[in-house]
Design a protein around this motif. Structure first.
Motif, PDB file in Angstrom:
ATOM      1  N   ARG A   4     -45.405 -20.371 -11.527  1.00  0.00           N
ATOM      2  CA  ARG A   4     -45.603 -21.035 -10.233  1.00  0.00           C
ATOM      3  C   ARG A   4     -44.741 -20.397  -9.148  1.00  0.00           C
ATOM      4  N   ALA A   5     -43.539 -19.968  -9.516  1.00  0.00           N
ATOM      5  CA  ALA A   5     -42.681 -19.296  -8.543  1.00  0.00           C
ATOM      6  C   ALA A   5     -43.301 -17.977  -8.088  1.00  0.00           C
ATOM      7  N   LEU A   6     -43.886 -17.233  -9.017  1.00  0.00           N
ATOM      8  CA  LEU A   6     -44.558 -15.986  -8.651  1.00  0.00           C
ATOM      9  C   LEU A   6     -45.738 -16.251  -7.729  1.00  0.00           C
ATOM     10  N   ALA A   7     -46.493 -17.320  -8.037  1.00  0.00           N
ATOM     11  CA  ALA A   7     -47.623 -17.674  -7.171  1.00  0.00           C
ATOM     12  C   ALA A   7     -47.131 -18.059  -5.779  1.00  0.00           C
ATOM     13  N   GLY A   8     -46.010 -18.782  -5.721  1.00  0.00           N
ATOM     14  CA  GLY A   8     -45.431 -19.137  -4.425  1.00  0.00           C
ATOM     15  C   GLY A   8     -44.965 -17.917  -3.659  1.00  0.00           C
ATOM     16  N   LEU A   9     -44.398 -16.946  -4.379  1.00  0.00           N
ATOM     17  CA  LEU A   9     -43.960 -15.706  -3.739  1.00  0.00           C
ATOM     18  C   LEU A   9     -45.143 -14.956  -3.139  1.00  0.00           C
ATOM     19  N   ILE A  10     -46.216 -14.852  -3.896  1.00  0.00           N
ATOM     20  CA  ILE A  10     -47.408 -14.160  -3.399  1.00  0.00           C
ATOM     21  C   ILE A  10     -47.978 -14.890  -2.184  1.00  0.00           C
ATOM     22  N   GLY A  11     -48.004 -16.233  -2.266  1.00  0.00           N
ATOM     23  CA  GLY A  11     -48.505 -17.005  -1.136  1.00  0.00           C
ATOM     24  C   GLY A  11     -47.644 -16.824   0.106  1.00  0.00           C
ATOM     25  N   GLY A  12     -46.304 -16.808  -0.079  1.00  0.00           N
ATOM     26  CA  GLY A  12     -45.403 -16.616   1.048  1.00  0.00           C
ATOM     27  C   GLY A  12     -45.570 -15.253   1.693  1.00  0.00           C
ATOM     28  N   LEU A  13     -45.684 -14.216   0.873  1.00  0.00           N
ATOM     29  CA  LEU A  13     -45.881 -12.873   1.413  1.00  0.00           C
ATOM     30  C   LEU A  13     -47.218 -12.757   2.135  1.00  0.00           C
ATOM     31  N   THR A  14     -48.230 -13.426   1.587  1.00  0.00           N
ATOM     32  CA  THR A  14     -49.542 -13.422   2.244  1.00  0.00           C
ATOM     33  C   THR A  14     -49.471 -14.080   3.612  1.00  0.00           C
ATOM     34  N   PHE A  15     -48.745 -15.197   3.708  1.00  0.00           N
ATOM     35  CA  PHE A  15     -48.598 -15.895   4.986  1.00  0.00           C
ATOM     36  C   PHE A  15     -47.843 -15.023   5.994  1.00  0.00           C
ATOM     37  N   ILE A  16     -46.830 -14.313   5.521  1.00  0.00           N
ATOM     38  CA  ILE A  16     -46.071 -13.422   6.406  1.00  0.00           C
ATOM     39  C   ILE A  16     -46.971 -12.318   6.962  1.00  0.00           C
ATOM     40  N   VAL A  17     -47.816 -11.756   6.098  1.00  0.00           N
ATOM     41  CA  VAL A  17     -48.670 -10.648   6.519  1.00  0.00           C
ATOM     42  C   VAL A  17     -49.799 -11.124   7.425  1.00  0.00           C
ATOM     43  N   THR A  18     -50.375 -12.283   7.112  1.00  0.00           N
ATOM     44  CA  THR A  18     -51.539 -12.749   7.876  1.00  0.00           C
ATOM     45  C   THR A  18     -51.175 -13.537   9.121  1.00  0.00           C
ATOM     46  N   PHE A  19     -49.991 -14.139   9.158  1.00  0.00           N
ATOM     47  CA  PHE A  19     -49.594 -14.931  10.323  1.00  0.00           C
ATOM     48  C   PHE A  19     -48.459 -14.292  11.114  1.00  0.00           C
ATOM     49  N   MET A  20     -47.332 -14.054  10.471  1.00  0.00           N
ATOM     50  CA  MET A  20     -46.143 -13.638  11.211  1.00  0.00           C
ATOM     51  C   MET A  20     -46.317 -12.273  11.866  1.00  0.00           C
ATOM     52  N   VAL A  21     -46.738 -11.283  11.099  1.00  0.00           N
ATOM     53  CA  VAL A  21     -46.841  -9.921  11.638  1.00  0.00           C
ATOM     54  C   VAL A  21     -47.848  -9.835  12.780  1.00  0.00           C
ATOM     55  N   PRO A  22     -49.087 -10.359  12.624  1.00  0.00           N
ATOM     56  CA  PRO A  22     -50.017 -10.293  13.765  1.00  0.00           C
ATOM     57  C   PRO A  22     -49.537 -11.092  14.973  1.00  0.00           C
ATOM     58  N   ALA A  23     -48.873 -12.249  14.743  1.00  0.00           N
ATOM     59  CA  ALA A  23     -48.373 -13.043  15.863  1.00  0.00           C
ATOM     60  C   ALA A  23     -47.305 -12.285  16.639  1.00  0.00           C
ATOM     61  N   LEU A  24     -46.443 -11.579  15.938  1.00  0.00           N
ATOM     62  CA  LEU A  24     -45.423 -10.770  16.609  1.00  0.00           C
ATOM     63  C   LEU A  24     -46.064  -9.637  17.407  1.00  0.00           C
ATOM     64  N   LEU A  25     -47.085  -9.019  16.843  1.00  0.00           N
ATOM     65  CA  LEU A  25     -47.755  -7.923  17.540  1.00  0.00           C
ATOM     66  C   LEU A  25     -48.460  -8.405  18.807  1.00  0.00           C
ATOM     67  N   GLU A  26     -48.860  -9.667  18.827  1.00  0.00           N
ATOM     68  CA  GLU A  26     -49.520 -10.217  20.014  1.00  0.00           C
ATOM     69  C   GLU A  26     -48.524 -10.691  21.064  1.00  0.00           C
ATOM     70  N   GLY A  27     -47.240 -10.509  20.799  1.00  0.00           N
ATOM     71  CA  GLY A  27     -46.240 -10.858  21.801  1.00  0.00           C
ATOM     72  C   GLY A  27     -45.783 -12.295  21.765  1.00  0.00           C
ATOM     73  N   LYS A  28     -46.066 -13.038  20.677  1.00  0.00           N
ATOM     74  CA  LYS A  28     -45.589 -14.410  20.561  1.00  0.00           C
ATOM     75  C   LYS A  28     -44.071 -14.412  20.391  1.00  0.00           C
ATOM     76  N   SER A  29     -43.431 -15.527  20.728  1.00  0.00           N
ATOM     77  CA  SER A  29     -41.980 -15.633  20.657  1.00  0.00           C
ATOM     78  C   SER A  29     -41.496 -15.351  19.231  1.00  0.00           C
ATOM     79  N   PRO A  30     -40.698 -14.293  19.028  1.00  0.00           N
ATOM     80  CA  PRO A  30     -40.229 -13.985  17.673  1.00  0.00           C
ATOM     81  C   PRO A  30     -39.419 -15.114  17.047  1.00  0.00           C
ATOM     82  N   MET A  31     -38.620 -15.833  17.858  1.00  0.00           N
ATOM     83  CA  MET A  31     -37.831 -16.927  17.311  1.00  0.00           C
ATOM     84  C   MET A  31     -38.731 -18.054  16.812  1.00  0.00           C
ATOM     85  N   LEU A  32     -39.725 -18.431  17.607  1.00  0.00           N
ATOM     86  CA  LEU A  32     -40.648 -19.492  17.179  1.00  0.00           C
ATOM     87  C   LEU A  32     -41.457 -19.042  15.963  1.00  0.00           C
ATOM     88  N   VAL A  33     -41.909 -17.811  16.000  1.00  0.00           N
ATOM     89  CA  VAL A  33     -42.691 -17.298  14.871  1.00  0.00           C
ATOM     90  C   VAL A  33     -41.836 -17.255  13.610  1.00  0.00           C
TER      91      VAL A  33
END
Length: 426
Positions: free
Chosen positions: A175-204
């Motif tokens: 379950r921890a491995l599944a959580g790790l994969i899910g967390g990395l997926t969220f970082i790649v699909t949400f955090m990185v594109p949001a930063l590239l679009e100029g969203k507030s890095p602190m909020l992101v």
């Protein structure tokens, strides 16, 4: 100290439910805010993929190919055929013979000296190379070394890691491995594109770390008062880390533009704040260490309460902090050594400069590493007493303890205390 003792600690189901309710009342607003922030900050796809050319992209007539090294010998250099050194002897180089995956005869290829000095090509190595033999303007070497093919060893190492985790931690490890994969997926699909679009890095960064911690902790450790306690401590540590990081990056005038990657980003994504990117990185780097400390500290308090269920809150907090102080001592230098290892090439390089140590440490690149260590460590240290206090309050709210203790809490040493089994979280 196994999970079969939990029934002795959580003796009152009504008070147990009340403790969980109180914890959820504290956590629910944070979770709702993180959910709303995720919706508001979700990337709209305004940044087109492929802004930068493929680093392995080739010109017309040039092909990126893969081959296998059959042998490496020291022969006259292909790039300087007929030339001689000062002593009058022909120049020699490491020449590797490559068998193309696409078929055909083996061919010799000169390998750059900076590669052979670190890792000479050996028989069986798989490499990427540029095939220039079909270009009409080719007047130099027809084949150029690009890089090693590393997919097989990386895949094997990843499989070994998963197998070891699952064998030792069993279902919880999976379950921890599944959580790790899910967390990395969220970082790649949400955090990185949001930063590239100029969203507030602190909020992101705060939104990403909060969502990942909610999902990872509850998925890996289950819905329990222990997990909720650890989550509250982790979120407190993240808040402290964010506040100190904002002050430190401004006071130290950190720009984030200290390496080639940062300069490239500033050119191709001008609306991206490099200093904000540094802040976001501090939060993401800190949440994993915070999670480790808080979940262990929360579990330690529960286990101590099982040993002496009638101890007072003051005694339980004091014993928990004895464990916490040892955890602080070990984790603080763990963070420092981890960052020092990652920055080792920088440390070696700056040691060659003829300048005072204080000047070296205050350069932009080194100052970033130092501030990462200090900010992360402060958040970690402050999270331990807060997590311990919340855990003691939650334990007592479930119906344990009394004014007349029947057993004195043990005073474990640092190493023994850290052996408290954090896997019994339910």
């Amino acid at each position: 100290m196994g999970g079969h003792h939990h029934g002795d600690v959580l003796v009152d189901p009504v008070r147990r439910r009340r403790a969980n309710l109180i914890l959820w009342i504290l956590l629910a607003p944070i979770g709702i805010l993180a959910f709303v922030a995720t919706l508001m900050l979700w990337p709209q796809g305004n940044v087109a993929a492929g802004i930068l050319d493929n680093p392995y992209g080739t010109a017309e007539g040039v092909e990126l190919s893969i081959g296998t090294v059959t042998r490496t010998v020291n022969e006259p250099c292909l790039s300087s055929a007929g030339l001689e050194d000062v002593g009058g002897t022909e120049l020699l180089c490491d020449i590797s013979y490559i068998s193309p995956d696409a078929g055909g005869a083996s061919f010799p290829m000169e390998v750059p000296p900076e590669t052979t000095q670190s890792r000479p090509l050996e028989q069986g190595d798989r490499i990427k190379y540029l095939d220039l033999s079909q270009t009409a303007s080719n007047t130099g070497a027809p084949y150029v070394f690009v890089d090693f093919v590393r997919s097989t060893p990386l895949a094997l190492l990843g499989i070994l890691y998963a197998v070891v985790v699952c064998l030792v931690a069993r279902w919880r490890g999976l379950r921890a491995l599944a959580g790790l994969i899910g967390g990395l997926t969220f970082i790649v699909t949400f955090m990185v594109p949001a930063l590239l679009e100029g969203k507030s890095p602190m909020l992101v960064g705060l939104t990403t770390s909060t969502v990942v911690m909610f999902a990872a902790l509850y998925f890996a450790h289950g819905f329990s008062a222990r997990t909720s306690t650890a989550l509250l401590g982790t979120l407190f540590g993240l808040g402290v880390t964010a506040a100190i990081a904002v002050w430190a990056t401004d006071a130290a005038a950190l720009t984030g533009a200290t390496d080639e990657s940062a300069m490239t980003l500033s050119t191709v994504v001008p609306n991206l704040s490099l200093s904000g990117l540094l802040l976001c990185g501090l939060l993401i780097a800190g949440m994993g260490v915070l999670n480790d400390v808080t979940i262990t500290q929360s579990s330690a308090v529960w286990e101590l309460a099982e040993i002496a269920p009638h101890s007072t809150a003051r005694e339980l907090f004091a014993s928990g902090m004895r464990i916490g102080r040892d955890h602080i001592a070990s984790t603080v230098y763990t963070i420092a050594f981890a960052y020092a290892g990652a920055a080792l090439p920088i440390l070696v390089l700056v040691s060659l400069y003829n300048r005072p140590l204080i000047d070296t440490l205050t350069t932009g690149q080194m100052a970033e590493e130092v501030i990462r260590i200090l900010v992360g460590s402060i958040g970690l240290v402050l999270a331990i007493p807060v997590t311990t206090a919340i855990a003691v309050a939650a334990v007592k709210a479930t119906g344990t303890g009394g004014s007349k203790p029947t057993a004195e809490l043990p005073k474990p040493s640092g190493r023994r205390a850290l052996q408290v089994e954090s896997s019994d979280l339910h």
